[in-house]
Every structure is written in C-alpha cells, then in structure tokens.
Design an enzyme around this catalytic site. Sequence first.
Site, PDB file in Angstrom:
ATOM      1  N   SER A 175       0.763  -1.202   0.121  1.00  0.00           N
ATOM      2  CA  SER A 175      -0.048  -0.019  -0.017  1.00  0.00           C
ATOM      3  C   SER A 175       0.917   1.356   0.130  1.00  0.00           C
ATOM      4  O   SER A 175       0.250   2.336   0.072  1.00  0.00           O
ATOM      5  CB  SER A 175      -0.977   0.023   1.223  1.00  0.00           C
ATOM      6  N   ASP A 176       2.082   1.120  -0.127  1.00  0.00           N
ATOM      7  CA  ASP A 176       2.866   2.178  -0.015  1.00  0.00           C
ATOM      8  C   ASP A 176       2.901   2.893   1.210  1.00  0.00           C
ATOM      9  O   ASP A 176       2.879   4.224   1.086  1.00  0.00           O
ATOM     10  CB  ASP A 176       2.772   2.791  -1.293  1.00  0.00           C
ATOM     11  N   TYR A 177       2.712   2.269   2.351  1.00  0.00           N
ATOM     12  CA  TYR A 177       2.630   2.904   3.745  1.00  0.00           C
ATOM     13  C   TYR A 177       3.956   2.946   4.362  1.00  0.00           C
ATOM     14  O   TYR A 177       4.177   2.481   5.296  1.00  0.00           O
ATOM     15  CB  TYR A 177       1.671   2.263   4.634  1.00  0.00           C
TER      16      TYR A 177
END
Length: 723
Positions: free
Chosen positions: A291-293
Amino acid sequence: MVPASAWEHWGADRGGMRFSPLAQITPGNVGNLVRAWEFRTGDLDTRPPAVMARTKFQATPLLVEDSIIFCSPFNEVIALDPGSGAQKWRYDPGVSTEYRPGNRYNCRGVAWWVDELAASAACRSRIFMGTNDARVIALDARSGVPCADFGTGGTIRLETGSLEWPGEFQITSAPAVSRGVVIVGSAISDNRRVEAPPGTVRAFDARTGQPRWSFDPLVRDGVIAGHANVWAPMSADEERGLVFLPTSSPSPDFWGGKRPGNNEHANSVVALRAESGALAWSFQTVHHDVSDYDLAAQPTLARIDTGEGMRDVVIQPTKQGFVFVLDRDSGKPVWPVEERPVPQGGVEGERLSPTQPFPTHVPALAPQRISPDDVFGLVPFRDRAICREILAAARNEGLYTPPSMQGSLIFPMTGGGVNWGGAAFDPVNQILYANTSRAAHIIRLMARTDAEGYTAPPGHDFGPQRGAPFAMTRALAASPLGMPCNAPPWGMMVAVDLKAGKILWQSSVGTVEDRAPLGVAFSFGTPLVSGVAITAGGLVFTGAMDAYLRAFDARSGAELWQGRLPVPGVANPMTYLWKGEQYVAIGAGGHSESGTTIGDSLVAFRLARPDETPSLWSRTIDRPGGRFWAKATLFTLAVGLTAIAVWRWRHRARRRQAIAAKAPAQAPRSGDHDWVSPHHNTPAKTANMTTTPTETRIASRGIAASLQPRNNAKTGRMRPFFR
C-alpha cells in the site's frame, strides 16, 4: 533539549521534538507579528522555468554559529544574518539542471556538528549535506568553505550501482550526525522495477569521510528485493549511541510476489549503534507492504509519562494515521499493539500478510474508511454523482485493501496520514501535535501486456514495475473540479494526550484561496505533508498549501494569526531568539508535485517593535479571503458606479425629451443665444416668442441658467446643460 536561542538540528533537537522553550511570542501578542525579512535564493531568476517546475522547497533552516543556515532545492548552502536576512556566505555544489531527479530537486535540510577534538578552528564546526546527485559534502559552518580533510576536497561520491538514469537515486533529507559519525539515507524512484537499487544506509567518519559501516534492510538469501530505503529524516540518541531509521517499503510498492514474507526491517523503526551500525532492535509497522505505507516521518524521541512513571520512548507516526509508541531501549510497544486480520484476495502471485499491527491506546489521527455515501462535491448533481461512481467502482474494504485490477481505494492516501513533516512533542504539557492529510488514492494494477506503450492520462502516476506481472497507476479520487471526493477538511492539525490516549482537538489547516477562482478562501483544509513547530509560549506554527504561515493556540486549536508568504510554505517552520527578539521562519518556495506556485524565498517574522505596528494591509488584505473580499468590494463598487452612471444618462435623456416636447414650435436657430437671457432669471421677451408656463415656473425658481442652451463645438447644435 535545544538551547532557547537556537534551532540546531532539523527537528530542533537530535530527537526531532520540534519544540522550542521560547515564550516571547504568545497567544496574546501573536497578532502583532510583522515580517522581519525575506531572503530570495535567486533561483527563479537564474533557473529555467522548466527546471523550477521540478522543485520542492522543503528546507528547515538552522540557527548555528550566529547564522541562519539552510539549503536550496539545488543544494546551495546559504548562511544569513539572523536579524536582517542579509547573506553572509554561499556555497554552490554545482548540481546539474539536466539531472532530472525522480523525487524533484529537493533538500530538506543540513546537519551541524562540532568537532570537540579539532586542533584548529578551520572546520571545527561543520555543516553536512546530502545532494540530489548522490554526494555527501562537509563545509566550514563559519565560512562555507569545503572541509579539505573530509573525503576528496570536502566531498564523498556515493556508489549507487546500476541506475536507469542518474536521477533515480538522490539524497533529500538531512544527514544524522552522532558520536563522530555522519549517517545518510537515500530517496529512490518508486515502482520502476523489482530488481531495484537496495535501500542501503551509509555511515562515514565525520572528520575524514572514511566509510564506517552500511546497513541494508533487505539482505536476504534467495529473495529479490530492493529499496526499503530511508528517505525521511532520522533521529539520534547521543547518550545511548543509537540512531533511529524510518525505513520505507520494498520495491515495487504495489506487488510483492517476489518478496515473500513480512520483509523484515522494511516499513520499520530500526535502531542501530551509531558507531558500528550493529542492529539494536527493529519494530515493523506494516508487514509485506503493498500500500506504499512506508515510514515517512522522523521518529520522535521523547520522555513521556505513561501513567506508570516517566519513560524514554520513540514516537512513530505513520501514513495510516497511527501513532506507535516504543520503548527506546528495547523497541517493544509501551502500550499494546494488536495483530488484526486485514482484507485478503490479492492478485495472482501476491502473498499478503493475513494480519497487520494496530496500536490500541492512542487513537488514529485520521479516518481510515470512506464509503460512497461520504462523498463531497460543490455541484451536488454532478461532482457528487461522479465521485460516488468512482468510489463505488473501486474495491473498498477499509484499511489495507489490496491493490486490484478493478482499482482499489487507498484511504488514507499514500501521502498520509502523517508525512515527512512528522510530529512535534511538548515535553512540558506531554502533548503530541501532528499535521495530517485526508484524501484517497485509487490504485489500479494492469497486466504487463497492457502496460507496454501505455501513456498515463493527466493526473495519473504510472509505474511500470518491471519484473512483476503487473504495472500500476495511481490517481487522486477527485471530482471533475479536481477536489478530493471525500468531504473536507482535507488537512487537519491534531493534538493528542498520549498518556490518556485521547485526541484533545483537531483544527482545519489551509484554504483553497490560491487555487480557487477569484481567490475564494473556503476553509476546506489542504493536504499537509509538512509539519509543525511548537513553543513554550503556547503556540503551534505551521505552513500549508496556501500562502500563509499560521499560528494556533496550543491548548484549544484556535487559529490565531496568519502571515502572508510570497508562495505556499510547504516546509517545516522553526523559531529562534536573536538579540532579544524571537523570530519564526519558514521556507516559502512551493511544491511542484502539488501544483502550487513556485518561489525561492525564506521568510522570517517577529513581534512589532515599539515604533512599528502591523499595517492595515497585513491585517485585512493579507489574510485568508482578504483578496477575495477586496476584489468583491471593488467589483461591487464598479457595478454600483456603472449603475449610477447609466441611471443619470437615462434621466438626462428623459429630461431632454421632456424639454423637447414642451419647447416652442419654432426652435431657435443654431447660434441664437438670446431666447433666454444670460443675465436675468426671467425669460427675454421677443416679438415672436411667448413664455411657456414651464419656463415661467423654472425662472421663478432662479435656475433658468441651468437650462441655457450650450453650443456643441462638434456639431454646432444646441443642447441643454444639466448641473
């Protein structure tokens, strides 16, 4: 804690609390702030517009060695007089404007270090900076001259390995310096490929520049993985000899089929021994991130009251809006963190983690779920309908919804929650402050065959993710007017009582004034990637995506003051004391990825002196909405004056018609002026002319002269003149 007069590190102190003990500026007098000075780097005048369109001015200046020292997006290091803003020295490393760095031309700050063992004054006090073209530079803090004993003539060039183009790898955040060691991370372009450059953290001797150690978060036998780099600011505990790394996600961001498992040390707070690079502990905030977190915020080192006594901790805010509070010695959570089930059903080849960590004591700083019923739009039957369709068409199962080919809703978006601006902590009142962004992204995966030759439409990011079976696109879930589909506010400042686990207040930050037609200043809040500075005077300062520096009451969250900037200040503010006066400064250069106006200024404010007062202009026009109301007032005045002029013209026309209708049958010839006496209030009698009742009535009122025919020089015809 940083001395009262100074701001010696990017986050005020090595631990990034962004707190100043200064108390001269208070909620009671903040309205008397005036602009002290503005310094322009000159980039707008010397760089081509196409190059300036690829800049982000995110620098936080330092006050060290009696100078304000900061870096420009092109890594020019500049020292200014703190009281006047006059330039003292300048160093240009010559970064090429042809470099095209993937994360834009950017320099968030420099680091300062004093060599207590130095035999001479030259370079005893040093400024360290990482550059867009992968160099580490050491300068004398008093003169700006490169330190000849560091690397080669003051410079180290990093070995970056094979790159797709030179700008794929850069350094954007300030180095960390601890126990004589300079530590640098890197920013590497996302979603390019599976076999991407590793996210190696490098350390060098602060005196000689000789390599000391390196740390790669993703060294694992048989697993192909790159990145997990540290692009955000780091923190250091000098007493413990620890440096704290906020690591990012592995590459590519949205498909992890070739990096099975949790990807240990990615998306983690990693504590290393500053002198050796040995791992002390690591805590992961996201398992197997798709999630590109990544961790974008500096870990905040603080001493907090947990309810069971004081404790040294690491506070780590995240893009999801979480706040993890970890013991500084062990990395274990101070309050419980639960592993909770998260949505499953990834695309082919994906291996999702069945659970993710959720902190339980401190509430999330931003909402984490949105439904089609929550949409927003200025045009109800158009914008809202389209936004409802966008959200309804996407896969939307809440936090950690996996990427999909139909398109998945990522909320909060990949820009936060809390981004690189990080959080600030008040050690006196034990309150944490952070800016948060509240918007959604739509992430869509596409088959490799469909990605060949694909051109992303405007407003969409495209990542080829070469080596994976899927490419990806990313777009803001937005209405046709370009506004986020979720209801405002889109940027909020949040104050949290950590001990109680309670949000104290939330305040909207920013308006749409600099983007809306006519400068309408709707207080919708703007996405907030930058952070805040807090003071013992009870104030919280922050910039936003509109062109103001703001001050909020630290206790209530009330917005107390706005100082107009040349362009938006998308940078972290700082404060300092100089010759008995407290100043607040911020970089105002805009943010090209967000579409703001671009500039090249550093602006400082202070309280008005006895012979000064804030101008009426600064109190009215230079306030959110001031320009709109000024324009609206001028427009209304112009319309009113036009209406009056039209009315008078029509009134005169009707009078002319009335007079013409009541005039004698034989009109006087052109040039005859003797039908009304110019010297008397009664009509002059002639043999062939009689006085009409109207003329008699007017003459009796003594205003016959106002009806004297005047000779029109252009036509020779007669016309009455109305006073």
